[in-house]
Each structure stands twice: as C-alpha cells, then as structure tokens.
Design a protein around this motif. Structure first.
Motif, short mmCIF file in Angstrom:
data_model
loop_
_atom_site.label_atom_id
_atom_site.label_comp_id
_atom_site.label_asym_id
_atom_site.label_seq_id
_atom_site.Cartn_x
_atom_site.Cartn_y
_atom_site.Cartn_z
N ALA A 49 0.93 -1.05 -0.08
CA ALA A 49 0.14 -0.01 -0.14
C ALA A 49 0.77 1.31 -0.05
CB ALA A 49 -0.73 -0.14 1.12
N GLN A 58 -4.78 6.82 -1.56
CA GLN A 58 -5.32 5.67 -1.55
C GLN A 58 -5.15 4.77 -2.65
OE1 GLN A 58 -9.54 5.93 -0.68
NE2 GLN A 58 -9.16 7.73 0.77
N VAL A 60 -3.29 0.83 -3.63
CA VAL A 60 -2.56 -0.25 -3.29
C VAL A 60 -2.54 -1.42 -4.53
CG1 VAL A 60 -3.92 -0.63 -1.11
CG2 VAL A 60 -4.85 -1.77 -3.05
N PRO A 85 -10.10 2.33 -3.19
CA PRO A 85 -10.80 1.15 -3.05
C PRO A 85 -11.97 1.09 -1.92
CG PRO A 85 -8.73 0.73 -1.92
CD PRO A 85 -8.63 2.23 -2.51
N ILE A 87 -14.43 -1.71 -0.03
CA ILE A 87 -14.71 -3.02 0.19
C ILE A 87 -16.09 -3.24 0.95
CG2 ILE A 87 -14.09 -5.01 1.80
CD1 ILE A 87 -10.91 -4.46 1.21
N TYR A 119 -14.97 -5.75 -3.85
CA TYR A 119 -14.18 -4.62 -3.81
C TYR A 119 -14.43 -3.89 -5.31
CZ TYR A 119 -10.38 -7.13 -5.81
OH TYR A 119 -9.48 -7.88 -6.74
N GLY A 121 -13.06 0.12 -7.20
CA GLY A 121 -12.01 1.13 -7.12
C GLY A 121 -11.64 1.43 -8.60
N VAL A 141 -6.73 -8.26 -0.01
CA VAL A 141 -7.23 -6.93 -0.39
C VAL A 141 -7.63 -6.41 0.87
CG1 VAL A 141 -9.23 -5.86 -1.34
CG2 VAL A 141 -8.22 -8.03 -2.65
N GLN A 142 -8.18 -7.08 1.94
CA GLN A 142 -8.38 -6.47 3.19
C GLN A 142 -7.18 -5.98 4.01
OE1 GLN A 142 -12.02 -8.72 5.13
NE2 GLN A 142 -11.33 -10.18 3.36
N GLU A 144 -4.53 -5.01 2.58
CA GLU A 144 -3.72 -3.73 1.92
C GLU A 144 -4.74 -2.72 2.13
OE1 GLU A 144 -0.81 -3.99 0.98
OE2 GLU A 144 -0.86 -6.19 1.23
N CYS A 145 -5.95 -2.80 1.97
CA CYS A 145 -6.85 -1.72 2.20
C CYS A 145 -6.86 -1.13 3.57
CB CYS A 145 -8.27 -1.95 1.73
SG CYS A 145 -8.47 -2.21 -0.21
N LEU A 148 -4.82 1.73 4.19
CA LEU A 148 -5.20 3.22 3.66
C LEU A 148 -6.02 3.97 4.89
CD1 LEU A 148 -6.33 2.30 0.22
CD2 LEU A 148 -4.11 2.92 1.16
#
Ligand code: NI
Length: 179
Positions: A49, A58, A60, A85, A87, A119, A121, A141-142, A144-145, A148
C-alpha cells in the motif's frame, strides 16, 4: 523505477487515513506504481500500500502472478493496481488465517477477515474495477486496504496465542524471507 524504503510499524505515517486520488493517469501516478511494483517484488510481498512507502494516497497493489515464496500454498491472485478502493463484505462469515506484513518484519499472526468480499475502485488510468473475491485473495485485499485507514494487522488480532516470530512458527520458510 526505484526500490523504496518500506516504513515499519511505529512510524506514525502508517497510521494516517490516506487521501483520495483525484487525478488518474498522470506521469507521477505511473511512476509511483512502478516504484511500488519494484519494491513489492524486491521484498517478495503479495501486496503493498502507498502509505507503506510514506505516500499518503489511496493506492494499493497486490497479486501473485506466480506462486509467492511467502505464501506457497495460496491461490494465485491477479496482479492488480487499485485506487480509491471500497470493500463490501458479502455475508457475515469470517475466517482466521496467517498474515505477515512488510511493515511488521519477522512476525506472523492469525487474523480474522471476511471470507468473501466485493471490492471496487479504479485502475491507474481511471477505469473502474469491480470484483468479488474470497479466501486468500479477499484476505490480501482487506489487509492492503487496511493500510489506507492506518490499520496494521496486529490491530486486528483477537487471539494472541497465534502471534509470533516467523522463524519460530515456520522454520522451513524463514530462510527465504524475514517476513
Ligand atoms: Ni501490510
């Protein structure tokens, strides 16, 4: 392209809420993505990220085009650049599994995550991305996000009996990477 320094836990820049990207497809954005790719590959990471290299945006990247040496048993994840992104969990099922983080070198923990998510984005050119993911893909994904919104995986750990040093938990894998 440059391999950038990855900030480590304790650096306050990892705790910020990153800013929305308002301009896509700029030379600066392309250069940032190139640096992040090179940095992630050099560290054998499954994702990175922008805040991890001190950039408050924002953005990733993630993916395991081939099998990641850090996650040899995981399903491959398409190489993705994801901006701004959002989620949405699908269902209420959580799964706990092992995670590490390039900003938390040497450690791993079992972290609860939504089993399935949608997700959305944008890619670097501003094209919309929308995907449904589950399992390891959803987990990455969770993770990395979370970067942010200033969240590192240890903040998500519920059961600290499953938190330890990689070299102790996974002695066979430890030789390949410190985290
Ligand atoms: Ni991380």
């Amino acid at each position: 392209m440059t391999v950038r320094e990855i900030l480590k836990m304790g650096d306050p820049r990892l705790l910020r809420h990153a800013a929305l990207i308002t301009e896509f497809d700029t030379p600066q954005l392309h250069a940032l993505v190139a640096d992040m790719m090179e940095t992630m590959v050099a560290a054998s990471g499954a994702g990175l990220a922008a805040p991890q290299i001190g950039v408050d945006l924002q953005l990733v990247i993630f993916g395991t085009g081939q099998v990641s040496p850090r996650y040899p048993d995981a399903q491959p994840i398409p190489a993705t650049v994801l901006l701004n992104p959002v989620i949405t969990p699908m269902g209420a099922i959580e799964q706990e599994d092992w995670e590490g983080c390039l900003s938390v070198p040497g450690l791993r923990a079992k972290v609860p995550r939504w089993e399935q998510i949608r997700y959305t984005g944008f890619d670097v050119k501003g094209q919309r991305i929308e995907r449904v993911a589950d399992g390891f893909h959803a987990r990455v994904v969770q993770h990395e996000c979370d970067h942010l919104i200033g969240v590192l995986y240890p903040m998500r750990v519920r059961d600290f009996t499953h938190f330890g040093f990689n070299s102790v938990l996974f002695p066979g894998l430890a030789a390949e990477s410190d985290d």
